[in-house]
Scaffold this motif. Structure first.
Motif, mmCIF file in Angstrom:
data_model
loop_
_atom_site.group_PDB
_atom_site.id
_atom_site.type_symbol
_atom_site.label_atom_id
_atom_site.label_comp_id
_atom_site.label_asym_id
_atom_site.label_seq_id
_atom_site.Cartn_x
_atom_site.Cartn_y
_atom_site.Cartn_z
ATOM 1 N N ILE A 290 49.341 40.642 38.816
ATOM 2 C CA ILE A 290 48.501 40.445 40.268
ATOM 3 C C ILE A 290 48.625 39.060 40.796
ATOM 4 O O ILE A 290 48.742 38.882 42.145
ATOM 5 C CB ILE A 290 46.968 40.784 39.860
ATOM 6 N N SER B 247 45.505 47.139 42.965
ATOM 7 C CA SER B 247 44.441 46.755 42.088
ATOM 8 C C SER B 247 43.895 48.387 41.646
ATOM 9 O O SER B 247 43.533 48.476 40.351
ATOM 10 C CB SER B 247 43.165 45.971 42.594
ATOM 11 N N SER C 53 38.674 45.485 44.367
ATOM 12 C CA SER C 53 39.481 44.977 43.271
ATOM 13 C C SER C 53 39.401 46.504 42.333
ATOM 14 O O SER C 53 40.116 46.540 41.265
ATOM 15 C CB SER C 53 39.121 43.750 42.387
ATOM 16 N N HIS C 54 38.390 47.258 42.495
ATOM 17 C CA HIS C 54 37.907 48.314 41.497
ATOM 18 C C HIS C 54 37.751 49.665 42.243
ATOM 19 O O HIS C 54 36.918 49.265 43.412
ATOM 20 C CB HIS C 54 37.026 48.145 40.586
#
Length: 311
Positions: A177, A215, A266-267
């Motif tokens: 990342i 991500s 991010s999730h």
């Protein structure tokens, strides 16, 4: 002011470099009124490299913090605070910690990790008791494990948590990342310099969405590993627990939307991960895992009384 300067220099100097380069490119682009030439390429490379170097430094620093945190939390329970005759709940916690430590050190050897440290995030204020995270740099790695995952209520979900984080360590996701972010910064600066304002805005938006997509892909890949290692039922039970759990003070309105959007950067959402766990190819049922909780078999139901037949 000195403290603020040192704080910005130590924690956000790469942000300042990227911001300075972007502002300089925007100012020159605005003043000339035409796309810039190749002279902007070195500035874009400098910004991307500054971001990558700072991120690498931060990862190394966080792994070092994790080493000291292990001494203050994990090792403190296993050595200094461990009584000779602990109570049954505390004894179960210590046993769970020892078998977790043994399993993790055995597992990371297959991924060429020479030193792995483990710590609780909540007792030292680093995070919340339900959080888990992992870092890797070279052959060093660190794992944050929330205390609740070792407690009696959530201990059954510990294998899923660990296999997910081991997936990040195996894939070196934090290093990947970092490289992706440096590349996206370079492309964003070049887009600002060479494209029209509208095209540059659309390009930067697309780059941001690409970062989010990567991500999500990384998180779902580690979820798939957890399904393969722990079984479909164990993964489904974990994500059902996450999807149905509510914070102590439920948010509503704008704060809830802001937290959801921040998490989505991010999730992927828990319900999406639950949906994928139900459909990903993997062993049905609970696959035998070394850290799986061995639940006692339920008592047999009473049998109906049958009177003996007379002779």
């Amino acid at each position: 002011m000195r403290r603020i300067g040192k704080f910005l220099q130590g924690r956000y100097w790469s942000h300042l470099v990227v911001t300075w380069v972007m502002v300089a490119v925007l100012a020159k682009r605005w003043s000339e009124g035409a796309p810039l030439g190749r002279e902007v390429v070195p500035l874009a490379v400098i910004a991307g490299c500054a971001w990558a170097l700072h991120a690498r430094y931060d990862i190394g620093r966080d792994i070092t913090i994790g080493f000291h945190a292990q001494q203050q939390t994990w090792n403190l329970h296993l050595s200094t605070l461990a009584p000779l005759n602990p109570s049954p709940p505390y004894g179960q916690l210590l046993h769970r910690m020892r078998e977790t430590e043994h399993y993790l050190h055995t597992a990371v050897r297959r991924h060429r990790v020479q030193r792995l440290t483990i710590a609780f995030p909540d007792p030292i204020g680093y995070g919340l008791p339900h959080e888990a995270a992992s870092l890797r740099q070279g052959r060093r790695a660190h794992l944050w494990v929330g205390t609740n995952w070792l407690g009696p209520e959530d201990s059954e979900h510990l294998p899923v948590i660990l296999e997910h984080e081991l997936g990040h360590i195996q894939r070196r996701d934090n290093q990947r990342i970092t490289a992706l972010q440096a590349l996206l910064i370079l492309l964003a600066i070049l887009s600002t310099a060479w494209l029209t304002p509208l095209a540059a805005l659309l390009s930067i938006t697309a780059l941001r969405l690409l970062h989010v997509a990567w991500s999500w892909k990384s998180e779902l890949a580690c979820d798939d590993r957890a399904v393969r290692q722990c079984g479909r039922d164990a993964a489904i039970a974990f994500w059902q627990r996450c999807a149905l759990s509510q914070p102590a003070r439920p948010l509503s309105g704008l704060p809830r939307l802001r937290n959801s959007l921040r998490s989505a950067l991010s999730h992927p959402p828990d319900r999406l991960r639950l949906w994928r766990a139900r459909r990903i190819q993997g062993p049905d049922g609970d696959r035998s895992h070394p850290l799986a909780v061995r639940l006692a078999s339920p008592p047999r139901p009473p049998q109906p009384f049958t009177a003996p037949e007379p002779d």
